[in-house]
Design a protein around this motif. Structure first.
Motif, PDB file in Angstrom:
ATOM      1  N   ASN A   1       0.852  -1.186   0.000  1.00  0.00           N
ATOM      2  CA  ASN A   1       0.000   0.000   0.000  1.00  0.00           C
ATOM      3  C   ASN A   1       0.888   1.237   0.000  1.00  0.00           C
ATOM      4  O   ASN A   1       1.924   1.257   0.675  1.00  0.00           O
ATOM      5  CB  ASN A   1      -0.922   0.030   1.224  1.00  0.00           C
ATOM      6  CG  ASN A   1      -1.961  -1.071   1.203  1.00  0.00           C
ATOM      7  OD1 ASN A   1      -2.611  -1.292   0.186  1.00  0.00           O
ATOM      8  ND2 ASN A   1      -2.108  -1.775   2.310  1.00  0.00           N
ATOM      9  N   ILE A   2       0.471   2.253  -0.717  1.00  0.00           N
ATOM     10  CA  ILE A   2       1.215   3.513  -0.786  1.00  0.00           C
ATOM     11  C   ILE A   2       0.270   4.615  -0.323  1.00  0.00           C
ATOM     12  O   ILE A   2      -0.704   4.939  -1.005  1.00  0.00           O
ATOM     13  CB  ILE A   2       1.733   3.785  -2.210  1.00  0.00           C
ATOM     14  CG1 ILE A   2       2.584   2.611  -2.712  1.00  0.00           C
ATOM     15  CG2 ILE A   2       2.533   5.077  -2.242  1.00  0.00           C
ATOM     16  CD1 ILE A   2       3.004   2.730  -4.150  1.00  0.00           C
ATOM     17  N   ILE A   3       0.556   5.165   0.844  1.00  0.00           N
ATOM     18  CA  ILE A   3      -0.296   6.184   1.452  1.00  0.00           C
ATOM     19  C   ILE A   3       0.432   7.521   1.400  1.00  0.00           C
ATOM     20  O   ILE A   3       1.560   7.635   1.892  1.00  0.00           O
ATOM     21  CB  ILE A   3      -0.661   5.824   2.899  1.00  0.00           C
ATOM     22  CG1 ILE A   3      -1.427   4.496   2.934  1.00  0.00           C
ATOM     23  CG2 ILE A   3      -1.499   6.923   3.528  1.00  0.00           C
ATOM     24  CD1 ILE A   3      -0.566   3.288   3.206  1.00  0.00           C
ATOM     25  N   GLY A   4      -0.178   8.505   0.801  1.00  0.00           N
ATOM     26  CA  GLY A   4       0.412   9.837   0.730  1.00  0.00           C
ATOM     27  C   GLY A   4      -0.031  10.688   1.903  1.00  0.00           C
ATOM     28  O   GLY A   4      -1.235  10.852   2.142  1.00  0.00           O
ATOM     29  N   VAL A   5       0.912  11.218   2.650  1.00  0.00           N
ATOM     30  CA  VAL A   5       0.634  12.128   3.757  1.00  0.00           C
ATOM     31  C   VAL A   5       0.926  13.536   3.248  1.00  0.00           C
ATOM     32  O   VAL A   5       2.088  13.967   3.202  1.00  0.00           O
ATOM     33  CB  VAL A   5       1.477  11.783   4.999  1.00  0.00           C
ATOM     34  CG1 VAL A   5       1.122  12.702   6.161  1.00  0.00           C
ATOM     35  CG2 VAL A   5       1.281  10.327   5.386  1.00  0.00           C
ATOM     36  N   ILE A   6      -0.120  14.235   2.828  1.00  0.00           N
ATOM     37  CA  ILE A   6       0.003  15.552   2.204  1.00  0.00           C
ATOM     38  C   ILE A   6      -0.765  16.538   3.069  1.00  0.00           C
ATOM     39  O   ILE A   6      -1.965  16.761   2.846  1.00  0.00           O
ATOM     40  CB  ILE A   6      -0.542  15.538   0.761  1.00  0.00           C
ATOM     41  CG1 ILE A   6      -0.037  14.309   0.005  1.00  0.00           C
ATOM     42  CG2 ILE A   6      -0.144  16.796   0.016  1.00  0.00           C
ATOM     43  CD1 ILE A   6      -0.698  14.095  -1.331  1.00  0.00           C
ATOM     44  N   PRO A   7      -0.131  17.134   4.074  1.00  0.00           N
ATOM     45  CA  PRO A   7      -0.874  18.022   4.987  1.00  0.00           C
ATOM     46  C   PRO A   7      -1.588  19.160   4.270  1.00  0.00           C
ATOM     47  O   PRO A   7      -2.740  19.455   4.586  1.00  0.00           O
ATOM     48  CB  PRO A   7       0.215  18.528   5.935  1.00  0.00           C
ATOM     49  CG  PRO A   7       1.297  17.497   5.870  1.00  0.00           C
ATOM     50  CD  PRO A   7       1.275  16.978   4.481  1.00  0.00           C
ATOM     51  N   TYR A   8      -0.908  19.801   3.321  1.00  0.00           N
ATOM     52  CA  TYR A   8      -1.556  20.830   2.507  1.00  0.00           C
ATOM     53  C   TYR A   8      -1.667  20.311   1.087  1.00  0.00           C
ATOM     54  O   TYR A   8      -0.657  20.075   0.420  1.00  0.00           O
ATOM     55  CB  TYR A   8      -0.785  22.143   2.528  1.00  0.00           C
ATOM     56  CG  TYR A   8      -1.281  23.135   1.486  1.00  0.00           C
ATOM     57  CD1 TYR A   8      -2.542  23.695   1.589  1.00  0.00           C
ATOM     58  CD2 TYR A   8      -0.490  23.491   0.398  1.00  0.00           C
ATOM     59  CE1 TYR A   8      -3.011  24.576   0.642  1.00  0.00           C
ATOM     60  CE2 TYR A   8      -0.946  24.376  -0.554  1.00  0.00           C
ATOM     61  CZ  TYR A   8      -2.203  24.916  -0.436  1.00  0.00           C
ATOM     62  OH  TYR A   8      -2.665  25.790  -1.388  1.00  0.00           O
ATOM     63  N   PHE A   9      -2.905  20.095   0.622  1.00  0.00           N
ATOM     64  CA  PHE A   9      -3.093  19.553  -0.715  1.00  0.00           C
ATOM     65  C   PHE A   9      -3.009  20.688  -1.727  1.00  0.00           C
ATOM     66  O   PHE A   9      -3.803  21.634  -1.678  1.00  0.00           O
ATOM     67  CB  PHE A   9      -4.453  18.858  -0.826  1.00  0.00           C
ATOM     68  CG  PHE A   9      -4.576  17.998  -2.039  1.00  0.00           C
ATOM     69  CD1 PHE A   9      -3.998  16.741  -2.073  1.00  0.00           C
ATOM     70  CD2 PHE A   9      -5.245  18.452  -3.163  1.00  0.00           C
ATOM     71  CE1 PHE A   9      -4.095  15.954  -3.193  1.00  0.00           C
ATOM     72  CE2 PHE A   9      -5.354  17.669  -4.281  1.00  0.00           C
ATOM     73  CZ  PHE A   9      -4.773  16.408  -4.304  1.00  0.00           C
ATOM     74  N   PRO A  10      -2.072  20.624  -2.669  1.00  0.00           N
ATOM     75  CA  PRO A  10      -1.905  21.728  -3.626  1.00  0.00           C
ATOM     76  C   PRO A  10      -3.055  21.801  -4.618  1.00  0.00           C
ATOM     77  O   PRO A  10      -3.782  20.824  -4.829  1.00  0.00           O
ATOM     78  CB  PRO A  10      -0.582  21.382  -4.315  1.00  0.00           C
ATOM     79  CG  PRO A  10      -0.474  19.897  -4.194  1.00  0.00           C
ATOM     80  CD  PRO A  10      -1.106  19.547  -2.877  1.00  0.00           C
ATOM     81  N   TYR A  11      -3.211  22.957  -5.215  1.00  0.00           N
ATOM     82  CA  TYR A  11      -4.251  23.236  -6.204  1.00  0.00           C
ATOM     83  C   TYR A  11      -5.656  23.070  -5.628  1.00  0.00           C
ATOM     84  O   TYR A  11      -6.616  22.887  -6.379  1.00  0.00           O
ATOM     85  CB  TYR A  11      -4.082  22.342  -7.445  1.00  0.00           C
ATOM     86  CG  TYR A  11      -2.876  22.689  -8.288  1.00  0.00           C
ATOM     87  CD1 TYR A  11      -2.908  23.737  -9.189  1.00  0.00           C
ATOM     88  CD2 TYR A  11      -1.692  21.963  -8.172  1.00  0.00           C
ATOM     89  CE1 TYR A  11      -1.804  24.059  -9.955  1.00  0.00           C
ATOM     90  CE2 TYR A  11      -0.575  22.271  -8.920  1.00  0.00           C
ATOM     91  CZ  TYR A  11      -0.639  23.330  -9.816  1.00  0.00           C
ATOM     92  OH  TYR A  11       0.456  23.648 -10.562  1.00  0.00           O
ATOM     93  N   SER A  12      -5.794  23.113  -4.311  1.00  0.00           N
ATOM     94  CA  SER A  12      -7.123  22.938  -3.716  1.00  0.00           C
ATOM     95  C   SER A  12      -8.030  24.134  -3.991  1.00  0.00           C
ATOM     96  O   SER A  12      -9.258  23.996  -3.924  1.00  0.00           O
ATOM     97  CB  SER A  12      -6.987  22.722  -2.208  1.00  0.00           C
ATOM     98  OG  SER A  12      -6.325  23.815  -1.598  1.00  0.00           O
ATOM     99  N   LYS A  13      -7.467  25.299  -4.281  1.00  0.00           N
ATOM    100  CA  LYS A  13      -8.306  26.447  -4.625  1.00  0.00           C
ATOM    101  C   LYS A  13      -8.904  26.331  -6.022  1.00  0.00           C
ATOM    102  O   LYS A  13      -9.904  26.978  -6.320  1.00  0.00           O
ATOM    103  CB  LYS A  13      -7.494  27.742  -4.526  1.00  0.00           C
ATOM    104  CG  LYS A  13      -7.180  28.163  -3.097  1.00  0.00           C
ATOM    105  CD  LYS A  13      -6.517  29.530  -3.065  1.00  0.00           C
ATOM    106  CE  LYS A  13      -6.291  30.013  -1.649  1.00  0.00           C
ATOM    107  NZ  LYS A  13      -5.679  31.360  -1.602  1.00  0.00           N
ATOM    108  N   GLN A  14      -8.299  25.515  -6.879  1.00  0.00           N
ATOM    109  CA  GLN A  14      -8.806  25.331  -8.236  1.00  0.00           C
ATOM    110  C   GLN A  14      -9.675  24.072  -8.272  1.00  0.00           C
ATOM    111  O   GLN A  14      -9.400  23.120  -8.991  1.00  0.00           O
ATOM    112  CB  GLN A  14      -7.653  25.230  -9.231  1.00  0.00           C
ATOM    113  CG  GLN A  14      -6.761  26.459  -9.255  1.00  0.00           C
ATOM    114  CD  GLN A  14      -5.755  26.417 -10.374  1.00  0.00           C
ATOM    115  OE1 GLN A  14      -6.064  26.031 -11.506  1.00  0.00           O
ATOM    116  NE2 GLN A  14      -4.527  26.817 -10.081  1.00  0.00           N
ATOM    117  N   SER A  15     -10.731  24.089  -7.476  1.00  0.00           N
ATOM    118  CA  SER A  15     -11.628  22.936  -7.378  1.00  0.00           C
ATOM    119  C   SER A  15     -12.995  23.227  -7.971  1.00  0.00           C
ATOM    120  O   SER A  15     -13.911  22.420  -7.811  1.00  0.00           O
ATOM    121  CB  SER A  15     -11.792  22.520  -5.912  1.00  0.00           C
ATOM    122  OG  SER A  15     -12.288  23.603  -5.140  1.00  0.00           O
TER     123      SER A  15
END
Length: 451
Positions: free
Chosen positions: A150-164
């Motif tokens: 399993n590959i789990i990404g720990v991304i505290p701040y998800f980039p490009y979240s304003k372009q949703s």
């Protein structure tokens, strides 16, 4: 030797095999082996009985060595959070090399075996967002080809979240990034305070959206001496639900800043100033109203003359013309006002992201004019781009409190008003629970839906 037999025009000899009793059996013939040659299964392969307690020890060792934590960025500022998490987990940071080649390409090399293990990739997003995204994608794909379970990404701040959201002829970049992460091999994501909660629907695998509000609330209670005299402020009506969540848990008052002091992100994208400012401007042929000839009579005259059709047409034409004129009027920005009492109190502005600080500085000025004697800004992600440290230092803001989801050590050196809250505790606990298959509900206790 046995007699040869014709096979394809040639003579083929049968191989004679010796048996344990010395008899000769032709390999090409079917012959049943005597029963007394078949030994019992148990006598050939005696069952293995492990010593008492060995199964528990093996299971414990498997649990300890069944996961690895890697950092997808090699810079010291970005690996700081990964080191804090591994220290809390009692594990070592995975051995890998991430670097940029002379031609600008990103190269990732995994220096240890990850076969059959749960891999957690910690990626904090520095100012170079696109490079960080490529580092994460390439490392995930490298671990996938190395047979990680399993590959789990720990991304505290998800980039490009304003372009949703779709704006004009743009694109939903956040959805594109979610598809790229899934294609690279990620099977799970741990993030914190997504800009829009609907972003979780972009992914085809589980997403755990943790909250930083318990840490910020604890900071308010411990570091602001007179916080009982404070009021939670929403910088805009969009942030009112988040501010209400803070106010309810702290049992404080709520104030909302309504109106706009300058152009914001929505102003540039929603076509606020797109209608013509003058009424006699040229209109696109497809938007022109149909010309109606009423021969110079009014609705009253048409009704009196016994022409109800023309009377109805005139009344509806006037209504359509009024609606069209109202639609083509430019959208006016309402004047900025504060809904709520902040006089003689501490104002605490809460939000999820603080990037361009102009809006926060303008809000602080309004709150100062309304009588607030101290102003704090609480945010989860402190991007603090461009001249944010200088503007904060010169503004009426007394303190800006952010978490370490994004590295901002350089900004702290430029502005002593910036304070940091460590959230490595909740990230390490999330990693432990996911690896052990435990419930994540404990991490969301006392969290409201609007937070």
């Amino acid at each position: 030797m046995a007699r040869g037999a014709p096979w394809g025009g040639r003579t083929a000899s049968l191989l004679l095999l010796p048996t344990p009793r010395g008899a000769v059996i032709a390999a090409g013939r079917k012959k049943r082996m005597p029963r007394k040659l078949l030994l019992p299964y148990k006598s050939l392969f005696p069952p293995f009985r492990a010593p008492k307690g060995l199964h528990d020890a093996v299971a414990m060792n498997a649990a300890r060595s069944g996961y690895r934590v890697f950092s997808a960025n090699s810079t010291a500022a970005c690996t700081e959070l990964a080191k804090r998490i591994t220290e809390r987990l009692g594990a070592e940071l995975g051995k890998s090399v991430v670097y940029q080649e002379t031609n600008g390409e990103t190269r990732v090399e995994i220096k240890e075996s990850v076969r059959g293990q749960d891999i957690f990739i910690i990626q904090t997003i520095p100012r170079d967002v696109n490079t960080a995204v490529m580092e994460l994608l390439i490392m995930a794909y490298a671990l996938k080809t190395s047979c990680a379970r399993n590959i789990i990404g720990v991304i505290p701040y998800f980039p490009y979240s304003k372009q949703s959201k779709m704006r004009k002829r743009g694109s939903i970049v956040c959805k594109l990034l979610a598809s790229m992460l899934a294609k690279a091999g990620l099977t799970h994501i741990i993030t914190m305070d997504l800009h829009q909660k609907e972003i979780q629907g972009f992914f085809s695998f589980p997403v755990d959206n943790l909250r930083a509000s318990p840490f910020l609330i604890q900071y308010i209670q411990e570091e602001i001496p007179d916080y009982r005299n404070a009021v939670i402020v929403a910088k805009s009506p969009d942030a009112a639900k988040r501010a209400q969540s803070y106010a309810e848990r702290l049992r404080l008052g709520l104030a909302v800043i309504h109106g706009e002091a300058q152009c914001t992100e929505q102003d540039m994208d929603d076509g606020r100033h797109s209608p013509p400012m003058v009424k006699n401007a040229t209109v696109h042929p497809g938007l022109e109203l149909p010309s109606v000839s009423l021969q110079g009579i009014s609705a009253v005259e048409a009704g009196a003359a016994g022409q109800p059709h023309q009377c109805w047409l005139m009344q509806n034409f006037a209504f359509v013309q009024l609606s069209y004129d109202f639609m083509m009027m430019a959208k006016e920005k309402p004047p900025i006002t504060v809904v709520g009492d902040v006089g003689g109190r501490i104002a605490i502005i809460v939000d999820d992201i603080i990037d361009d600080v102009e809006s926060f500085v303008a809000a602080a000025e309004i709150l100062k004019e309304r009588g607030a004697y101290k102003i704090f800004v609480m945010a989860t992600h402190g991007l603090l781009s461009a001249d944010a440290p200088r503007l904060i230092e010169e503004s009426s803001i007394d303190e800006v409190v952010v978490t370490n989801t994004v590295p901002h050590e350089v900004q702290k050196l430029q502005c002593p008003k910036i304070k940091t809250v460590d959230i490595s505790l909740i990230l390490s606990e999330a990693i432990r629970r996911i690896h052990n298959g435990e419930s994540m509900a404990y991490l969301f206790r006392n969290i409201t839906v609007d937070d």
